[in-house]
Design a protein around this motif. Sequence first.
Motif, PDB file in Angstrom:
ATOM      1  N   ASP A  76       3.628  -1.106   8.744  1.00  0.00           N
ATOM      2  CA  ASP A  76       3.057  -2.399   8.683  1.00  0.00           C
ATOM      3  C   ASP A  76       3.638  -3.212   7.596  1.00  0.00           C
ATOM      4  OD1 ASP A  76       1.991  -0.647   6.778  1.00  0.00           O
ATOM      5  OD2 ASP A  76      -0.021  -1.313   7.220  1.00  0.00           O
ATOM      6  N   ARG A  77       4.684  -2.863   7.082  1.00  0.00           N
ATOM      7  CA  ARG A  77       5.073  -3.455   5.665  1.00  0.00           C
ATOM      8  C   ARG A  77       5.821  -4.789   6.187  1.00  0.00           C
ATOM      9  NH1 ARG A  77       9.164  -1.540   2.891  1.00  0.00           N
ATOM     10  NH2 ARG A  77      10.058  -0.501   4.484  1.00  0.00           N
ATOM     11  N   TRP A  78       5.257  -5.819   6.690  1.00  0.00           N
ATOM     12  CA  TRP A  78       5.630  -7.141   6.792  1.00  0.00           C
ATOM     13  C   TRP A  78       5.620  -7.985   5.744  1.00  0.00           C
ATOM     14  CZ3 TRP A  78       8.576  -7.624  11.108  1.00  0.00           C
ATOM     15  CH2 TRP A  78       8.221  -6.521  12.311  1.00  0.00           C
TER      16      TRP A  78
ATOM     17  N   ALA B  84      11.145  -3.907   4.102  1.00  0.00           N
ATOM     18  CA  ALA B  84       9.882  -4.581   5.007  1.00  0.00           C
ATOM     19  C   ALA B  84      10.462  -5.546   5.977  1.00  0.00           C
ATOM     20  CB  ALA B  84       8.877  -5.095   3.773  1.00  0.00           C
TER      21      ALA B  84
ATOM     22  N   GLY C  52       4.264   2.723   6.537  1.00  0.00           N
ATOM     23  CA  GLY C  52       4.965   1.597   5.975  1.00  0.00           C
ATOM     24  C   GLY C  52       5.390   0.832   7.257  1.00  0.00           C
TER      25      GLY C  52
ATOM     26  N   ARG D 251      -0.063  -6.676  11.367  1.00  0.00           N
ATOM     27  CA  ARG D 251      -0.463  -5.676  10.762  1.00  0.00           C
ATOM     28  C   ARG D 251      -1.448  -4.575  11.304  1.00  0.00           C
ATOM     29  NH1 ARG D 251      -0.146  -9.667   5.658  1.00  0.00           N
ATOM     30  NH2 ARG D 251       2.034  -9.101   4.993  1.00  0.00           N
TER      31      ARG D 251
END
Length: 309
Positions: free
Chosen positions: A235-237, A19, A233, A222
Amino acid sequence: MIVRSQKTAEAPCPAPDRAGLVVFTDLDGTLIDFHTYSPRVALPAVRALLAGGDRLVFCSSKTLEEQLAIMEQIGIRVPAIVENGSAIFLPAEDPLRPPESVATQSIYGGTLAVLGTPANTIRTTLRSLEAELGIDLEGYGKLSEDVLMARTGLAPAAAARARRRAFSETLTAQLPPEDWARVDRHLQAAGLVRRFGGRFHTVTAAGCDKGRAARAFMDWLRAASRAAAQPPGADRWVSIGLGDSANDREMLASVEQPFLVQRPDGSWTDLDLPAVHRVPGVGPHGWVHAIRSLIEPPPRRPPTPPPNC
């Protein structure tokens, strides 16, 4: 990297193997030295963070002008939460933009999303409060240039940038707790709030704080990643927060991984945040320690030799 060509239209994407990190950082006493205002100690870690595709967001009571000057010193251009969450600056190089429901201004070649109350309105309220209570709050706007420089330790140009506030006022008065309590009651009635930043006090609209602005930024990021139809995935911040004072409480409470660096006397500010990581190192030294723990892989242990037969 966070600094991109203006031609880049897609939302930024974290590295595929993990991430991406969004690091919200306080400035005075955290990223920069409490006494000298220098970012020198943190420079290598800042560059390593951005080189890995992660994001850095300044988050301070400082004005946009002040924060841009620090970016210029470092040689970067990143988003900034200014004047304790009163606005969010997005540079032109960054493709992220706020939703249409948020009021914006075009400034310094970027977009300023406005969340707070104009400084002139705040200063008018403070003048009335001072007259009613018989207290001089010694705001930046009232101080002479010489007095402001003496109290802050800032050079003339830096002091001028600090004075030009758009959504807040900084108070330098040293008052007993009972007087601050009286001030706070009047501010609350006027829809304003005071926060102590370790050196001075900042007054903003009551609905504005660093945490609210950090949450808004994460929501925008996001949403932009999902809208760009990036791989699953994308937007996996993961939100990270670094601070040193009570003024950082809301920011640290809003992120997934909060870090608290040591104050100049070696202590940590007493915050009621069970999840906060108290890292060793005063100011930028603690900042570097935290960032390295996030972006550098742990050392590999040598394999355990087989038992003797």
